[in-house]
Design a protein around this motif. Structure first.
Motif, PDB file in Angstrom:
ATOM      1  N   PHE A 147       0.842  -1.188   0.000  1.00 10.42           N
ATOM      2  CA  PHE A 147       0.000   0.000   0.000  1.00 10.42           C
ATOM      3  C   PHE A 147       0.881   1.242   0.000  1.00 10.42           C
ATOM      4  O   PHE A 147       2.026   1.219   0.456  1.00 10.42           O
ATOM      5  CB  PHE A 147      -0.933   0.020   1.216  1.00 10.42           C
ATOM      6  CG  PHE A 147      -0.215   0.061   2.534  1.00 10.42           C
ATOM      7  CD1 PHE A 147       0.070   1.266   3.160  1.00 10.42           C
ATOM      8  CD2 PHE A 147       0.179  -1.113   3.162  1.00 10.42           C
ATOM      9  CE1 PHE A 147       0.733   1.311   4.375  1.00 10.42           C
ATOM     10  CE2 PHE A 147       0.844  -1.080   4.380  1.00 10.42           C
ATOM     11  CZ  PHE A 147       1.119   0.134   4.989  1.00 10.42           C
ATOM     12  N   THR A 148       0.360   2.337  -0.530  1.00 15.18           N
ATOM     13  CA  THR A 148       1.108   3.590  -0.566  1.00 15.18           C
ATOM     14  C   THR A 148       0.155   4.758  -0.745  1.00 15.18           C
ATOM     15  O   THR A 148      -0.944   4.598  -1.287  1.00 15.18           O
ATOM     16  CB  THR A 148       2.143   3.589  -1.713  1.00 15.18           C
ATOM     17  OG1 THR A 148       2.885   4.811  -1.685  1.00 15.18           O
ATOM     18  CG2 THR A 148       1.464   3.450  -3.067  1.00 15.18           C
ATOM     19  N   ASN A 149       0.578   5.932  -0.298  1.00 11.74           N
ATOM     20  CA  ASN A 149      -0.180   7.149  -0.577  1.00 11.74           C
ATOM     21  C   ASN A 149       0.556   8.013  -1.596  1.00 11.74           C
ATOM     22  O   ASN A 149       0.247   9.186  -1.773  1.00 11.74           O
ATOM     23  CB  ASN A 149      -0.459   7.938   0.708  1.00 11.74           C
ATOM     24  CG  ASN A 149       0.807   8.483   1.354  1.00 11.74           C
ATOM     25  OD1 ASN A 149       1.923   8.158   0.948  1.00 11.74           O
ATOM     26  ND2 ASN A 149       0.639   9.311   2.376  1.00 11.74           N
ATOM     27  N   THR A 150       1.551   7.400  -2.270  1.00 11.44           N
ATOM     28  CA  THR A 150       2.268   8.087  -3.352  1.00 11.44           C
ATOM     29  C   THR A 150       2.116   7.254  -4.626  1.00 11.44           C
ATOM     30  O   THR A 150       1.035   6.803  -4.938  1.00 11.44           O
ATOM     31  CB  THR A 150       3.746   8.291  -2.980  1.00 11.44           C
ATOM     32  OG1 THR A 150       4.361   7.016  -2.697  1.00 11.44           O
ATOM     33  CG2 THR A 150       3.878   9.166  -1.744  1.00 11.44           C
ATOM     34  N   SER A 151       3.187   7.042  -5.358  1.00  7.22           N
ATOM     35  CA  SER A 151       3.130   6.292  -6.609  1.00  7.22           C
ATOM     36  C   SER A 151       3.222   4.786  -6.346  1.00  7.22           C
ATOM     37  O   SER A 151       4.234   4.312  -5.813  1.00  7.22           O
ATOM     38  CB  SER A 151       4.277   6.717  -7.534  1.00  7.22           C
ATOM     39  OG  SER A 151       4.427   5.811  -8.610  1.00  7.22           O
ATOM     40  N   TYR A 152       2.192   4.047  -6.740  1.00  3.99           N
ATOM     41  CA  TYR A 152       2.255   2.595  -6.572  1.00  3.99           C
ATOM     42  C   TYR A 152       3.350   2.007  -7.455  1.00  3.99           C
ATOM     43  O   TYR A 152       4.046   1.065  -7.050  1.00  3.99           O
ATOM     44  CB  TYR A 152       0.919   1.937  -6.915  1.00  3.99           C
ATOM     45  CG  TYR A 152       0.975   0.435  -6.734  1.00  3.99           C
ATOM     46  CD1 TYR A 152       0.758  -0.134  -5.478  1.00  3.99           C
ATOM     47  CD2 TYR A 152       1.301  -0.407  -7.794  1.00  3.99           C
ATOM     48  CE1 TYR A 152       0.856  -1.508  -5.289  1.00  3.99           C
ATOM     49  CE2 TYR A 152       1.398  -1.782  -7.616  1.00  3.99           C
ATOM     50  CZ  TYR A 152       1.177  -2.325  -6.365  1.00  3.99           C
ATOM     51  OH  TYR A 152       1.285  -3.684  -6.182  1.00  3.99           O
ATOM     52  N   GLU A 153       3.522   2.543  -8.656  1.00 12.03           N
ATOM     53  CA  GLU A 153       4.534   2.019  -9.573  1.00 12.03           C
ATOM     54  C   GLU A 153       5.934   2.117  -8.970  1.00 12.03           C
ATOM     55  O   GLU A 153       6.733   1.176  -9.051  1.00 12.03           O
ATOM     56  CB  GLU A 153       4.466   2.771 -10.900  1.00 12.03           C
ATOM     57  CG  GLU A 153       3.168   2.526 -11.664  1.00 12.03           C
ATOM     58  CD  GLU A 153       2.940   3.540 -12.763  1.00 12.03           C
ATOM     59  OE1 GLU A 153       3.087   3.184 -13.939  1.00 12.03           O
ATOM     60  OE2 GLU A 153       2.608   4.688 -12.422  1.00 12.03           O
ATOM     61  N   GLU A 154       6.246   3.259  -8.353  1.00 22.65           N
ATOM     62  CA  GLU A 154       7.558   3.427  -7.733  1.00 22.65           C
ATOM     63  C   GLU A 154       7.703   2.534  -6.501  1.00 22.65           C
ATOM     64  O   GLU A 154       8.770   1.961  -6.259  1.00 22.65           O
ATOM     65  CB  GLU A 154       7.766   4.892  -7.357  1.00 22.65           C
ATOM     66  CG  GLU A 154       7.879   5.823  -8.557  1.00 22.65           C
ATOM     67  CD  GLU A 154       8.060   7.271  -8.150  1.00 22.65           C
ATOM     68  OE1 GLU A 154       8.165   7.544  -6.929  1.00 22.65           O
ATOM     69  OE2 GLU A 154       8.090   8.137  -9.045  1.00 22.65           O
ATOM     70  N   SER A 155       6.639   2.420  -5.725  1.00 25.99           N
ATOM     71  CA  SER A 155       6.681   1.574  -4.530  1.00 25.99           C
ATOM     72  C   SER A 155       6.879   0.112  -4.912  1.00 25.99           C
ATOM     73  O   SER A 155       7.672  -0.607  -4.288  1.00 25.99           O
ATOM     74  CB  SER A 155       5.392   1.741  -3.723  1.00 25.99           C
ATOM     75  OG  SER A 155       5.239   3.073  -3.283  1.00 25.99           O
TER      76      SER A 155
END
Length: 294
Positions: A147-155
């Motif tokens: 999970f992320t609150n930024t870029s899922y692709e980068e995570s």
């Protein structure tokens, strides 16, 4: 960070309950997902969900089955500002929950969650994004929930690369702790009630905090902090020791100077704190900070 599990539909929980999959341990050299999170300025937090069941249950309030199936929660926290202490509601974050979560069933269930929509890119990467919000999440493989609150692709790229930015020895120490916090050249940090001013935090090279519960039920802290200079290390040790003694006196807890000499050690620019008992107020502050990030 938003308590992301609150926004998932009830079907998400039903899917988990119906699953009976059992995860298996990887063979060979151990690797922990949080090792890829150790970039400069990032605060890495990892929690042993089996040891800290109450903390995890509080973070996943209303999703008891999800909490029960979790084994480890790891967070990569990038402060948006250098304000001290760390503002837990103002973070760029991504995390990995390791547990008994089958990929097919979890992702199928998320397709029916009204709060989310399915996204994909040209490389075939798929995830679910919150329709009204910044949260993205997916189960890219069995037993791993991202999970992320930024870029899922980068995570996802960081997760998949498996870079050992945190060395194996340090990672093993973190994995054995109930709660571990690591940061390379931190700009800000948690306030654990140790009386550390902002100037000291900003002059640290590496901070590693390991929190464990002893047989008596009390929580203790092992800390390994490398400072910019030997003089700063000496100053840090004196400040923490003085603050600890002040708390013992305030709470009328007996102590021996000889024991304190073994608890606070200095080697060049590195300060080591061994088995320092944390007060209830300190642990409560830490729990509130961690729970507020989920």
């Amino acid at each position: 960070m938003v308590r992301f599990f609150k926004v998932a539909s009830s079907l998400f929980l039903v899917v988990i309950v119906l699953s009976s999959c059992v995860s298996t341990a990887e063979k060979g050299r151990p690797y922990y997902d949080f090792q890829a999170m150790g970039e400069e300025g990032i605060i890495v937090v990892t929690v042993d969900a089996q040891k800290e069941q109450d903390l995890v249950a509080g973070a996943f309030s209303g999703l008891e089955e999800f909490a029960r199936r979790s084994r480890r929660i790891s967070l990569s926290l990038k402060p948006v500002s250098d304000a001290y202490p760390l503002e837990t509601g103002n973070l760029s974050a991504f995390g990995v929950v390791d547990g008994d979560y089958p990929k097919f069933l979890i992702n199928t269930g998320m397709m029916y969650a009204k709060e989310f929509e399915r996204k994909s890119n040209a490389d075939g990467l798929t995830w679910f994004a919150q329709k009204e919000g910044t949260l993205s999440l997916y189960t890219p493989k069995n037993d791993k929930f991202l999970f992320t609150n930024t870029s899922y692709e980068e995570s996802y790229a960081a997760f998949e690369a498996k870079n050992r930015l945190i060395d194996d020895q340090t990672a093993m120490q973190m994995a054995h702790a109930s709660i571990a916090v690591y940061s390379l050249h931190p700009e800000t940090f948690f306030d654990l009630g140790l009386g550390l001013p902002e100037t000291v935090i900003k002059q640290a090279k590496v901070m590693l905090l390991l929190v464990n519960q002893n047989e008596a039920g009390a929580y203790t802290l092992d800390a390994f902090i490398t400072m910019d200079t030997t003089k700063l290390a000496s100053t840090l040790s004196q400040m923490v020791r003085s603050g600890y003694i002040a708390r013992l006196k305030r709470e009328k807890i007996p102590y021996k100077i000889a024991d304190l000499m073994q608890m606070f050690l200095i080697e060049d620019d590195r300060v080591t704190i061994k088995h320092m008992e944390l007060g209830e107020e300190q642990m409560q502050a830490l729990r509130q900070s961690l729970t507020g990030m989920l």
